[in-house]
Every structure is written in C-alpha cells, then in structure tokens.
Write a protein that holds these residues in place. Structure first.
Motif, short mmCIF file in Angstrom:
data_model
loop_
_atom_site.label_atom_id
_atom_site.label_comp_id
_atom_site.label_asym_id
_atom_site.label_seq_id
_atom_site.Cartn_x
_atom_site.Cartn_y
_atom_site.Cartn_z
N LEU A 42 3.44 8.55 -15.67
CA LEU A 42 2.37 8.19 -14.92
C LEU A 42 2.44 7.50 -13.88
CD1 LEU A 42 0.50 6.73 -18.02
CD2 LEU A 42 0.31 8.96 -17.26
N LEU A 43 1.96 7.94 -12.60
CA LEU A 43 1.87 7.50 -11.24
C LEU A 43 0.79 6.77 -10.86
CD1 LEU A 43 4.02 10.51 -9.35
CD2 LEU A 43 4.98 8.40 -10.77
N SER A 44 1.00 5.74 -10.27
CA SER A 44 -0.49 5.18 -9.43
C SER A 44 0.18 4.66 -8.22
CB SER A 44 -0.95 4.12 -10.42
OG SER A 44 -0.04 2.85 -10.73
N ASP A 45 -0.82 4.80 -7.05
CA ASP A 45 -0.59 4.19 -5.86
C ASP A 45 -0.74 2.50 -5.97
OD1 ASP A 45 -0.41 6.62 -4.87
OD2 ASP A 45 -2.37 6.81 -4.46
N GLY A 46 0.21 1.98 -5.26
CA GLY A 46 0.14 0.65 -5.13
C GLY A 46 1.22 -0.19 -5.85
N PRO A 47 1.37 -1.49 -5.53
CA PRO A 47 2.54 -2.08 -6.28
C PRO A 47 2.07 -2.67 -7.76
CG PRO A 47 1.01 -3.74 -5.30
CD PRO A 47 0.48 -2.36 -4.84
N PHE A 48 3.26 -2.92 -8.61
CA PHE A 48 3.09 -3.46 -10.06
C PHE A 48 2.47 -4.79 -10.17
CE2 PHE A 48 7.39 -4.54 -8.61
CZ PHE A 48 7.62 -5.70 -9.19
N THR A 49 2.69 -5.43 -9.06
CA THR A 49 2.28 -7.18 -9.26
C THR A 49 0.91 -7.13 -8.98
OG1 THR A 49 2.65 -7.42 -6.80
CG2 THR A 49 4.41 -7.78 -8.13
N GLY A 50 0.27 -8.22 -9.17
CA GLY A 50 -1.31 -8.60 -9.10
C GLY A 50 -1.62 -8.84 -7.53
N ASP A 51 -2.97 -9.07 -7.39
CA ASP A 51 -3.50 -9.19 -6.14
C ASP A 51 -2.99 -10.49 -5.37
OD1 ASP A 51 -4.43 -6.75 -6.50
OD2 ASP A 51 -6.49 -7.49 -7.31
N ASP A 52 -2.55 -11.50 -5.72
CA ASP A 52 -2.29 -12.77 -5.22
C ASP A 52 -0.95 -12.77 -4.50
OD1 ASP A 52 -1.09 -12.71 -7.55
OD2 ASP A 52 -1.11 -14.89 -8.09
N ALA A 53 -0.07 -11.99 -4.80
CA ALA A 53 1.27 -11.90 -3.99
C ALA A 53 1.81 -10.52 -4.05
CB ALA A 53 2.23 -12.95 -4.60
N TYR A 54 2.62 -10.11 -3.40
CA TYR A 54 3.38 -8.96 -3.34
C TYR A 54 5.21 -9.07 -2.95
CZ TYR A 54 2.91 -8.54 1.69
OH TYR A 54 2.79 -8.90 2.96
N VAL A 55 5.70 -8.22 -3.53
CA VAL A 55 7.24 -8.34 -3.02
C VAL A 55 7.45 -7.61 -1.92
CG1 VAL A 55 9.62 -7.49 -3.74
CG2 VAL A 55 7.93 -7.91 -5.66
N THR A 56 8.00 -8.48 -0.82
CA THR A 56 8.20 -7.81 0.22
C THR A 56 9.59 -7.54 0.73
OG1 THR A 56 7.62 -8.25 2.67
CG2 THR A 56 8.21 -10.20 1.48
N ALA A 57 10.62 -7.99 0.05
CA ALA A 57 12.01 -7.81 0.37
C ALA A 57 12.72 -8.21 -1.05
CB ALA A 57 12.41 -8.66 1.69
N VAL A 58 14.21 -7.69 -0.82
CA VAL A 58 14.78 -8.09 -1.90
C VAL A 58 16.36 -8.42 -1.51
CG1 VAL A 58 13.89 -6.68 -3.83
CG2 VAL A 58 15.76 -5.78 -2.37
N ASP A 59 17.10 -9.40 -2.03
CA ASP A 59 18.27 -9.83 -1.91
C ASP A 59 19.08 -9.64 -3.06
OD1 ASP A 59 18.39 -10.50 0.90
OD2 ASP A 59 17.55 -12.52 0.40
N LEU A 60 20.40 -9.10 -2.98
CA LEU A 60 21.40 -9.16 -4.23
C LEU A 60 22.27 -9.95 -3.55
CD1 LEU A 60 21.99 -7.68 -6.79
CD2 LEU A 60 23.36 -5.96 -5.31
N VAL A 61 22.56 -11.00 -4.61
CA VAL A 61 23.52 -12.19 -4.31
C VAL A 61 24.36 -12.37 -5.70
CG1 VAL A 61 21.66 -13.52 -3.07
CG2 VAL A 61 21.87 -13.74 -5.44
N GLU A 62 25.36 -12.83 -5.41
CA GLU A 62 26.25 -13.39 -6.27
C GLU A 62 26.50 -14.85 -6.60
OE1 GLU A 62 29.01 -11.77 -8.03
OE2 GLU A 62 28.97 -9.84 -6.91
N ASP A 100 0.88 -1.35 -0.12
CA ASP A 100 -0.12 0.00 0.01
C ASP A 100 0.93 1.40 0.04
OD1 ASP A 100 -2.34 -1.67 0.21
OD2 ASP A 100 -2.62 -1.31 2.22
N ASP A 101 2.08 1.05 0.40
CA ASP A 101 3.03 2.15 0.51
C ASP A 101 3.78 2.45 -0.77
OD1 ASP A 101 2.50 2.64 3.12
OD2 ASP A 101 4.14 1.81 4.02
N ALA A 102 3.74 1.66 -1.76
CA ALA A 102 4.48 1.59 -3.12
C ALA A 102 3.68 2.57 -4.23
CB ALA A 102 4.17 0.37 -3.76
#
Length: 93
Positions: A43-63, A30-32
């Motif tokens: 163009l700006l819109s409130d909310g995530p770019f993903t669908g309603d069934d899941a959302y990105v909650t964190a990211v990891d950058l790995v080698e 909701d903060d996206a």
C-alpha cells in the motif's frame, strides 16, 4: 554502535538554512511516499509517516559507544536551534 538521528522540524517551520556537518538533508514531506504492507499487499500513500506536528527533515548516521553518547551527540546537533526534536534510534548491525 551506530545510531540514526532523525532531525525533525515543527510543522510550518522554515527549512532554508543549511545544516552543519555531514547531515543528509531530505526533501519536504509533501515529496514523501509511505509504504505499508497489509496481507501481502503493498500500500502506498503520499506524504510522510509522521503526524502533522513535525516532520523528519534530515538524518545523520553516527558512531557512539552507547545510547548515552548518542543522546549527547543529538543534544549538540545544530538543528535544535530550529525548535525541532532529534529522534535517536539504534541501527541493527
């Protein structure tokens, strides 16, 4: 090669427990703000770019040496016990 792991949770899942390791946690969807460009107009819109069934909650950058190794790292990610997927995406270098 670097890979970005998008840690996802099912919609409505509890996100109160901390993640292990160096995971960078994100605020709720909701903060996206989603940014798109059409015909040179931003163009700006409130909310995530993903669908309603899941959302990105964190990211990891790995080698990792290759995609197989990156997938193996994702398969051992601590978030998988929460029921969400981890998207593995190569990083342009």
């Amino acid at each position: 090669m670097k890979y970005l792991l998008f840690v996802c949770l099912p919609a409505g899942a509890e996100d109160a427990r901390p993640f292990d390791g160096a995971t960078a946690r994100l605020r709720p969807p909701d903060d996206a703000t989603t940014v798109r460009v059409e015909d040179d107009e931003v163009l700006l819109s409130d909310g995530p770019f993903t669908g309603d069934d899941a959302y990105v909650t964190a990211v990891d950058l790995v080698e990792a040496d290759d995609l197989d190794e990156a997938i193996a790292l994702a398969a051992r990610h601590s978030c998988l016990v929460r029921g969400g997927p981890v998207e593995v995406r190569p990083v342009w270098e």
